[in-house]
Design a protein around this motif. Structure first.
Motif, PDB file in Angstrom:
ATOM      1  N   GLN A  38      33.245  46.056  33.459  1.00 32.09           N
ATOM      2  CA  GLN A  38      34.129  45.042  34.031  1.00 32.09           C
ATOM      3  C   GLN A  38      35.416  45.119  33.053  1.00 32.09           C
ATOM      4  O   GLN A  38      36.418  44.779  33.476  1.00 32.09           O
ATOM      5  CB  GLN A  38      33.567  43.684  33.957  1.00 32.09           C
ATOM      6  CG  GLN A  38      32.936  43.474  35.301  1.00 32.09           C
ATOM      7  CD  GLN A  38      31.450  44.190  35.128  1.00 32.09           C
ATOM      8  OE1 GLN A  38      30.705  44.087  34.178  1.00 32.09           O
ATOM      9  NE2 GLN A  38      30.785  44.723  36.171  1.00 32.09           N
ATOM     10  N   GLU A  41      39.208  46.846  34.130  1.00 35.54           N
ATOM     11  CA  GLU A  41      40.104  46.214  35.170  1.00 35.54           C
ATOM     12  C   GLU A  41      40.372  44.854  34.726  1.00 35.54           C
ATOM     13  O   GLU A  41      41.569  44.299  35.019  1.00 35.54           O
ATOM     14  CB  GLU A  41      39.478  46.060  36.445  1.00 35.54           C
ATOM     15  CG  GLU A  41      40.164  45.838  37.605  1.00 35.54           C
ATOM     16  CD  GLU A  41      39.959  46.132  39.032  1.00 35.54           C
ATOM     17  OE1 GLU A  41      40.180  45.763  39.990  1.00 35.54           O
ATOM     18  OE2 GLU A  41      38.695  47.020  39.157  1.00 35.54           O
ATOM     19  N   LEU A  42      39.636  44.072  34.233  1.00 35.83           N
ATOM     20  CA  LEU A  42      39.803  42.506  33.895  1.00 35.83           C
ATOM     21  C   LEU A  42      40.906  42.550  32.964  1.00 35.83           C
ATOM     22  O   LEU A  42      41.823  41.672  32.958  1.00 35.83           O
ATOM     23  CB  LEU A  42      38.535  42.095  33.310  1.00 35.83           C
ATOM     24  CG  LEU A  42      37.291  41.713  34.431  1.00 35.83           C
ATOM     25  CD1 LEU A  42      36.161  41.009  33.629  1.00 35.83           C
ATOM     26  CD2 LEU A  42      37.776  40.903  35.599  1.00 35.83           C
ATOM     27  N   GLN A  45      44.703  41.882  33.604  1.00 32.43           N
ATOM     28  CA  GLN A  45      45.505  40.581  33.840  1.00 32.43           C
ATOM     29  C   GLN A  45      45.003  39.497  32.562  1.00 32.43           C
ATOM     30  O   GLN A  45      45.593  38.469  32.625  1.00 32.43           O
ATOM     31  CB  GLN A  45      44.908  39.987  35.178  1.00 32.43           C
ATOM     32  CG  GLN A  45      45.324  40.801  36.342  1.00 32.43           C
ATOM     33  CD  GLN A  45      44.972  40.240  37.697  1.00 32.43           C
ATOM     34  OE1 GLN A  45      45.307  39.085  37.835  1.00 32.43           O
ATOM     35  NE2 GLN A  45      44.198  40.826  38.479  1.00 32.43           N
ATOM     36  N   TRP A  46      43.843  39.743  32.155  1.00 32.83           N
ATOM     37  CA  TRP A  46      43.258  38.575  31.144  1.00 32.83           C
ATOM     38  C   TRP A  46      43.100  39.191  29.610  1.00 32.83           C
ATOM     39  O   TRP A  46      42.826  40.460  29.746  1.00 32.83           O
ATOM     40  CB  TRP A  46      41.836  38.214  31.797  1.00 32.83           C
ATOM     41  CG  TRP A  46      42.312  37.350  33.048  1.00 32.83           C
ATOM     42  CD1 TRP A  46      42.749  36.165  33.228  1.00 32.83           C
ATOM     43  CD2 TRP A  46      42.063  37.896  34.486  1.00 32.83           C
ATOM     44  NE1 TRP A  46      42.647  35.924  34.425  1.00 32.83           N
ATOM     45  CE2 TRP A  46      42.433  36.772  35.428  1.00 32.83           C
ATOM     46  CE3 TRP A  46      41.561  39.044  34.929  1.00 32.83           C
ATOM     47  CZ2 TRP A  46      42.229  36.993  36.609  1.00 32.83           C
ATOM     48  CZ3 TRP A  46      41.534  38.941  36.219  1.00 32.83           C
ATOM     49  CH2 TRP A  46      41.894  38.010  37.021  1.00 32.83           C
ATOM     50  N   THR A 248      33.128  43.328  39.689  1.00 35.54           N
ATOM     51  CA  THR A 248      34.537  43.709  39.179  1.00 35.54           C
ATOM     52  C   THR A 248      35.665  42.829  40.123  1.00 35.54           C
ATOM     53  O   THR A 248      36.509  42.189  40.000  1.00 35.54           O
ATOM     54  CB  THR A 248      34.907  44.952  38.824  1.00 35.54           C
ATOM     55  OG1 THR A 248      34.150  45.301  37.626  1.00 35.54           O
ATOM     56  CG2 THR A 248      36.482  44.775  37.971  1.00 35.54           C
ATOM     57  N   ASP A 249      35.327  43.408  41.383  1.00 40.66           N
ATOM     58  CA  ASP A 249      36.300  43.182  42.368  1.00 40.66           C
ATOM     59  C   ASP A 249      36.184  41.629  42.789  1.00 40.66           C
ATOM     60  O   ASP A 249      37.109  40.981  43.103  1.00 40.66           O
ATOM     61  CB  ASP A 249      35.950  44.104  43.762  1.00 40.66           C
ATOM     62  CG  ASP A 249      37.046  43.755  44.944  1.00 40.66           C
ATOM     63  OD1 ASP A 249      38.066  44.354  44.816  1.00 40.66           O
ATOM     64  OD2 ASP A 249      36.864  42.992  45.564  1.00 40.66           O
ATOM     65  N   VAL A 252      37.912  39.599  39.952  1.00 41.84           N
ATOM     66  CA  VAL A 252      39.234  39.709  40.149  1.00 41.84           C
ATOM     67  C   VAL A 252      39.796  38.747  40.963  1.00 41.84           C
ATOM     68  O   VAL A 252      40.884  38.049  41.075  1.00 41.84           O
ATOM     69  CB  VAL A 252      39.875  41.210  40.175  1.00 41.84           C
ATOM     70  CG1 VAL A 252      41.298  41.100  40.540  1.00 41.84           C
ATOM     71  CG2 VAL A 252      39.569  41.926  39.053  1.00 41.84           C
ATOM     72  N   ARG A 253      39.086  38.859  42.274  1.00 43.71           N
ATOM     73  CA  ARG A 253      39.733  38.098  43.474  1.00 43.71           C
ATOM     74  C   ARG A 253      39.600  36.653  43.252  1.00 43.71           C
ATOM     75  O   ARG A 253      40.521  35.634  43.278  1.00 43.71           O
ATOM     76  CB  ARG A 253      38.975  38.289  44.688  1.00 43.71           C
ATOM     77  CG  ARG A 253      39.162  39.816  45.121  1.00 43.71           C
ATOM     78  CD  ARG A 253      38.558  39.904  46.295  1.00 43.71           C
ATOM     79  NE  ARG A 253      38.612  41.613  46.998  1.00 43.71           N
ATOM     80  CZ  ARG A 253      38.645  41.714  47.978  1.00 43.71           C
ATOM     81  NH1 ARG A 253      38.289  41.140  48.921  1.00 43.71           N
ATOM     82  NH2 ARG A 253      38.540  42.975  48.320  1.00 43.71           N
ATOM     83  N   SER A 256      42.045  35.307  40.187  1.00 46.19           N
ATOM     84  CA  SER A 256      43.486  35.637  40.397  1.00 46.19           C
ATOM     85  C   SER A 256      43.880  34.281  41.499  1.00 46.19           C
ATOM     86  O   SER A 256      44.967  34.050  41.620  1.00 46.19           O
ATOM     87  CB  SER A 256      43.614  36.888  41.245  1.00 46.19           C
ATOM     88  OG  SER A 256      43.236  37.939  40.295  1.00 46.19           O
TER      89      SER A 256
END
Length: 443
Positions: A38, A41-42, A45-46, A248-249, A252-253, A256
Motif C-alpha cells: 500500500q 500509492e499512499l 498524499q500522506w 489501496t484503492d 485512498v478513496r 481522500s
C-alpha cells in the motif's frame, strides 16, 4: 526506525514530511510489512506512519496486555513527534486500537478505516486457550496454521513465498508478547459503545475471511453512525496482502473524501458533517474486481446497512458481584461459568450469587496475590480436600492464569509430601488429562 523505550512502539515513517499523517496498524502476529504494497500509492498524499506490536518484527519485548495500553503507547510515540491529528487504518488488533482511539481520543482522529475488525474478537476463552498453547508448545503450532487463517487456499497455493513469509513472521515473534496480545483481544469488547464512534469510518473485509468476516463487519457498520462497508471478493483475513490493489484503492478513496475537520479551540466546536441515512439493502458483493493492468477495483455503492439501535444495558448488580463475575469468567472461562449459572434454580441460585460475590469478587480479586499464586494455593487446597472434580476445573484455570504444565507438576509433587500419596496420585491423573486436552494444538 527507532530506539524503543518500554512505553512506546517501534515505528517507521514513509512519505513527505509536510503531508497529513496516516497511520497503519498491524494484525496480531504480523509486522508493519503487511502494509508494504500500500505504501507507494499512499505516500503520494500522506506521510505514512507504521508501527510494530511489542515483540513483533524485532521490536523490544515489552508486553502490553490490553488494547488501551497499546493505544497509550501509540499516542506517546506520536506525541514525541508532535503528531496530534491523523487518519488511521488498522487490521484486526490494529483495528481494535483504531476503535479505542475513536472512543477515548476522538479529537485525534480525522478518519478511520477498520480492516478485518470486530467489536469483539471471538470469545475470551478462544484467545486465552491460544495463550495456553503458546505457553506450552511455543509459537510453532500457531505459525504453521497461520496461512489457513490469513489467506484463501488458492492464494496460499499460488504464493508459496508469501505463505512462508507469514509462517516465519509468526515464528520470530516473542511468545510472551504474543500471549499478552491474545489477552488484549480477549478483554476487548466495545459492542455497547459503537454508537459513540463519531468519526467517518470505512469497514473493509475479505469475502472469505473466516476469522472476522462479513458478519462482524456488518455489525460494525450497523453500530457506527457514519460507517460504510466494502467487501473484497477473493480475500481472507489479511486482505491488504491478498488483494493489495483493491485495499489501496479503497483506502485512498476513503481518506481522500472523508477527513473530518479538526476541533476548533477558538469556538469550542467541531464541524462534523451529518451522515446521510443508510438504506437497508440486501447483502451482496461491494467491491467488484475487474481484469486490468493493475487489477484496479470498481466499487459499487451497495450493502450499506441501516444503523441498529444499541439495546439498553441492564442495571448493574452491586460492584462485588460485577467484579466477581468478570474475574470468574477470566479464570474459569465463559463456557464453565455460563453452564454453572444456567443450571442454577431457586434452590441453588443464592449459592451461585454467594460464590460469585465473595469467592471471586472479594477473594480472587484482592491485590495481595497474583492469579498464578492463587492458582497454586487453590490446587493444593483441592488436593488436600479430595475435590477432584473441582481440581480439573482449576487445573484448566491455572493454565489460563499463566502456570505452565511443569509448574503445575511441581505443585502436585509438593502436595504428595503434605497431603499424602493417594491424594496426589489421584490429582496427577486428573491434571494429566486436563493438561493433554488444553495443550494439544489443533490440527
Amino acid at each position: 526506525m527507532s530506539e524503543t523505550p518500554p512505553n512506546t512502539l517501534q515505528y517507521r515513517f514513509d512519505g513527505p514530511e509536510d503531508a497529513p499523517v496516516l497511520i497503519l496498524g498491524p494484525s496480531l502476529g504480523t509486522t508493519w510489512h503487511m502494509w508494504d504494497r500500500q505504501i507507494p500509492e499512499l505516500t503520494q498524499q500522506w506521510r505514512v506512519f507504521r508501527y510494530d506490536l511489542p515483540g513483533h518484527g524485532g521490536a523490544p519485548a515489552h508486553p502490553a496486555g490490553s488494547v488501551a495500553e497499546l493505544t497509550a503507547r501509540l499516542l506517546l510515540t506520536l506525541d514525541s513527534f508532535g503528531v496530534q491529528r491523523f487518519g488511521y487504518a488498522g487490521c484486526a488488533l490494529g483495528g481494535a486500537v483504531g476503535m479505542e482511539l475513536a472512543l477515548r481520543h476522538p479529537e485525534r482522529i480525522a478518519s478511520l478505516a477498520l480492516v478485518a475488525a470486530s467489536p469483539r474478537f471471538g470469545t475470551a476463552d478462544e484467545f486465552r486457550q491460544r495463550g495456553v498453547i503458546v505457553r506450552t508448545n511455543g509459537l510453532d503450532p500457531i505459525a504453521r496454521t497461520s496461512p489457513e487463517r490469513w489467506f484463501t487456499s488458492g492464494f496460499a497455493a499460488a504464493q508459496p513465498a508469501i505463505t512462508e513469509w507469514a509462517v516465519q513472521m509468526v515464528r520470530t515473534t516473542d511468545p510472551g508478547c504474543y500471549i499478552a496480545a491474545c489477552e488484549a483481544l480477549a478483554g476487548f469488547d466495545i459492542r455497547a459503545e459503537l454508537g459513540r464512534i463519531g468519526v467517518p469510518t470505512l469497514v473493509l473485509v475479505g469475502s472469505d475471511d473466516q476469522v472476522t468476516g462479513p458478519a462482524e463487519a456488518r455489525t460494525l457498520v450497523a453500530g457506527i453512525p457514519d460507517a460504510r462497508l466494502a467487501v473484497v471478493p477473493g480475500a481472507s483475513h489479511l486482505v491488504p496482502v491478498e488483494q493489495p490493489a483493491a485495499v489501496t484503492d479503497l483506502l485512498v478513496r476513503h481518506f481522500s473524501t472523508a477527513w473530518q475537520p479538526a476541533f476548533d479551540s477558538a469556538t469550542g466546536q467541531m464541524a462534523i458533517p451529518i451522515a446521510a441515512p443508510k438504506p437497508v439493502l440486501a447483502a451482496g458483493p461491494q467491491v467488484v474486481l475487474q481484469p486490468g493492468p493493475q487489477m484496479a477495483p470498481q466499487v459499487t455503492p451497495i450493502a450499506e446497512i441501516a444503523p441498529a439501535a444499541v439495546p439498553p444495558q441492564p442495571l448493574g448488580r452491586p460492584d462485588s458481584y460485577d467484579a466477581g463475575l468478570k474475574v470468574r469468567r477470566e479464570v474459569l472461562g465463559d463456557a464453565h461459568v455460563d453452564r454453572a449459572l444456567a443450571q442454577a434454580d431457586e434452590f441453588s441460585g443464592d449459592f451461585q450469587d454467594f460464590v460469585t460475590r465473595y469467592a471471586w469478587g472479594e477473594i480472587w480479586d484482592r491485590p495481595g496475590l497474583d492469579r498464578r499464586a492463587r492458582s497454586c494455593v487453590t490446587l493444593t487446597a483441592l488436593v488436600a480436600g479430595g475435590h477432584l472434580e473441582e481440581l480439573g476445573f482449576h487445573v484448566r484455570a491455572a493454565l489460563r492464569n499463566g502456570l505452565t504444565p511443569d509448574e503445575i507438576k511441581e505443585v502436585l509433587l509438593q502436595t504428595a509430601v503434605y497431603c499424602g500419596m493417594p491424594a496426589a496420585s489421584s490429582a496427577f491423573r486428573v491434571a494429566q488429562q486436563v493438561v493433554r486436552e488444553e495443550t494439544t494444538p489443533e490440527d
